[in-house]
Design a protein around this motif. Sequence first.
Motif, PDB file in Angstrom:
ATOM      1  N   GLY A 139       0.825  -1.211   0.000  1.00 21.90           N
ATOM      2  CA  GLY A 139       0.000   0.000   0.000  1.00 21.90           C
ATOM      3  C   GLY A 139       0.857   1.257   0.000  1.00 21.90           C
ATOM      4  O   GLY A 139       2.073   1.216   0.203  1.00 21.90           O
ATOM      5  N   THR A 140       0.194   2.385  -0.215  1.00 22.02           N
ATOM      6  CA  THR A 140       0.913   3.649  -0.320  1.00 22.02           C
ATOM      7  C   THR A 140       1.005   4.336   1.040  1.00 22.02           C
ATOM      8  O   THR A 140       0.286   3.985   1.982  1.00 22.02           O
ATOM      9  N   LEU A 141       1.867   5.329   1.106  1.00 26.64           N
ATOM     10  CA  LEU A 141       1.984   6.116   2.336  1.00 26.64           C
ATOM     11  C   LEU A 141       0.653   6.815   2.634  1.00 26.64           C
ATOM     12  O   LEU A 141       0.214   6.902   3.779  1.00 26.64           O
ATOM     13  N   ARG A 142      -0.005   7.280   1.570  1.00 31.24           N
ATOM     14  CA  ARG A 142      -1.307   7.942   1.762  1.00 31.24           C
ATOM     15  C   ARG A 142      -2.320   6.979   2.391  1.00 31.24           C
ATOM     16  O   ARG A 142      -3.048   7.342   3.310  1.00 31.24           O
ATOM     17  N   GLU A 143      -2.332   5.740   1.892  1.00 28.61           N
ATOM     18  CA  GLU A 143      -3.262   4.752   2.463  1.00 28.61           C
ATOM     19  C   GLU A 143      -2.928   4.475   3.937  1.00 28.61           C
ATOM     20  O   GLU A 143      -3.812   4.406   4.785  1.00 28.61           O
ATOM     21  N   PHE A 144      -1.631   4.346   4.193  1.00 30.18           N
ATOM     22  CA  PHE A 144      -1.198   4.116   5.572  1.00 30.18           C
ATOM     23  C   PHE A 144      -1.683   5.250   6.489  1.00 30.18           C
ATOM     24  O   PHE A 144      -2.243   5.020   7.560  1.00 30.18           O
ATOM     25  N   LEU A 145      -1.495   6.487   6.027  1.00 24.16           N
ATOM     26  CA  LEU A 145      -1.859   7.648   6.852  1.00 24.16           C
ATOM     27  C   LEU A 145      -3.371   7.770   7.028  1.00 24.16           C
ATOM     28  O   LEU A 145      -3.855   8.110   8.103  1.00 24.16           O
ATOM     29  N   THR A 146      -4.101   7.491   5.943  1.00 19.97           N
ATOM     30  CA  THR A 146      -5.553   7.576   6.029  1.00 19.97           C
ATOM     31  C   THR A 146      -6.074   6.566   7.041  1.00 19.97           C
ATOM     32  O   THR A 146      -6.890   6.892   7.917  1.00 19.97           O
TER      33      THR A 146
END
Length: 325
Positions: free
Chosen positions: A312-319
């Motif tokens: 997964g992406t950093l954005r997904e991780f943060l969300t």
Amino acid sequence: RQERYRELRDLPAETRDSERIKLLVNAGLLVDLPQLADAGADGIGLFRTELQFMVASAMPKTSEQERLYAAVLDAAGEKPVTFRTLDVGGDKVLPYLHQSPEENPALGYRALRLALDKPGLMRTQLRALLRAAGGRELSVMFPMVTDIDELRQARDLISREFKQQTRFGHVMPRRLKLGAMIEVPSMLYQLDELMALVDFVSIGSNDLFQFFCAVDRGNTQIAGRFDDLSPPFFKALRDILRAGERNAVSVTLCGELASRPLSAMALIGLGFRSISMTTSAIGPVKSMILELDAGHLAQELDSFLEDRFRMGTLREFLTTYAETH
Ligand code: PEP
Ligand code: MG
């Protein structure tokens, strides 16, 4: 929502684990100033001096520049202000300053490059800043520094101006702090040399990301193609923070990245304790901070960035992190 943000106005921006985050605003004109107090910000992290030049039909006189800078300092009162010297060229055109057409204006004759070639222009501005801040503290930073020698030249100009104005009997700032913007990737490999010459640095994440990914920030066809919430970019930001710690130089970030609550959260997780944003972002960002456990996020973010096999992406991780904590 607006109501809730107003209630937060006088609360310090402190995370659940007691990390105090300095929330600063980006400004550039007198009309931005009343909002500074309303928003509950800690100061002005980026004052874009070129705006006065861009809205004028002729080069603003030294006295006009001085008047604006003094008004900004008056409005800020005890709160700190960081002035950025003229950042023209590229997408910021002055109608009365002749510039040859360029094939790649973003990579061209702009900002400090232009200012160092036209020392008259630069010294006028520095003079106006020094006089406006007579008896007070003055923070000045230079945009688009690409190599250390440019910074040496800029420092030299300001110290010559300081001496000359003192000789002429003008009251000079009681303290002068000099900084550099980090927005060109070449600076990433001369951080220690840079930090030996400045009191602070401020990351211009808009330009740094544009040059980091070779993606035109103004071209809608591709501007959204690469995510600024990405591990390589965040590792670059982390390197700057670490260099700041090593050299006891304060590091702020003043690009758009700080204006979105999710990315501001990520910046705090990475270690930023001072960020500068559009005024309207102060409420939403402060509201996010009050709910955040910065230490916990820091650990999770670090494991994410170090995991070579991450999914997964950093954005997904943060969300997901924002939704579940
Ligand atoms: C930046 O590049 O991130 C920045 C703050 O400066 P500007 O947006 O004015 O270029
Ligand atoms: Mg910039």
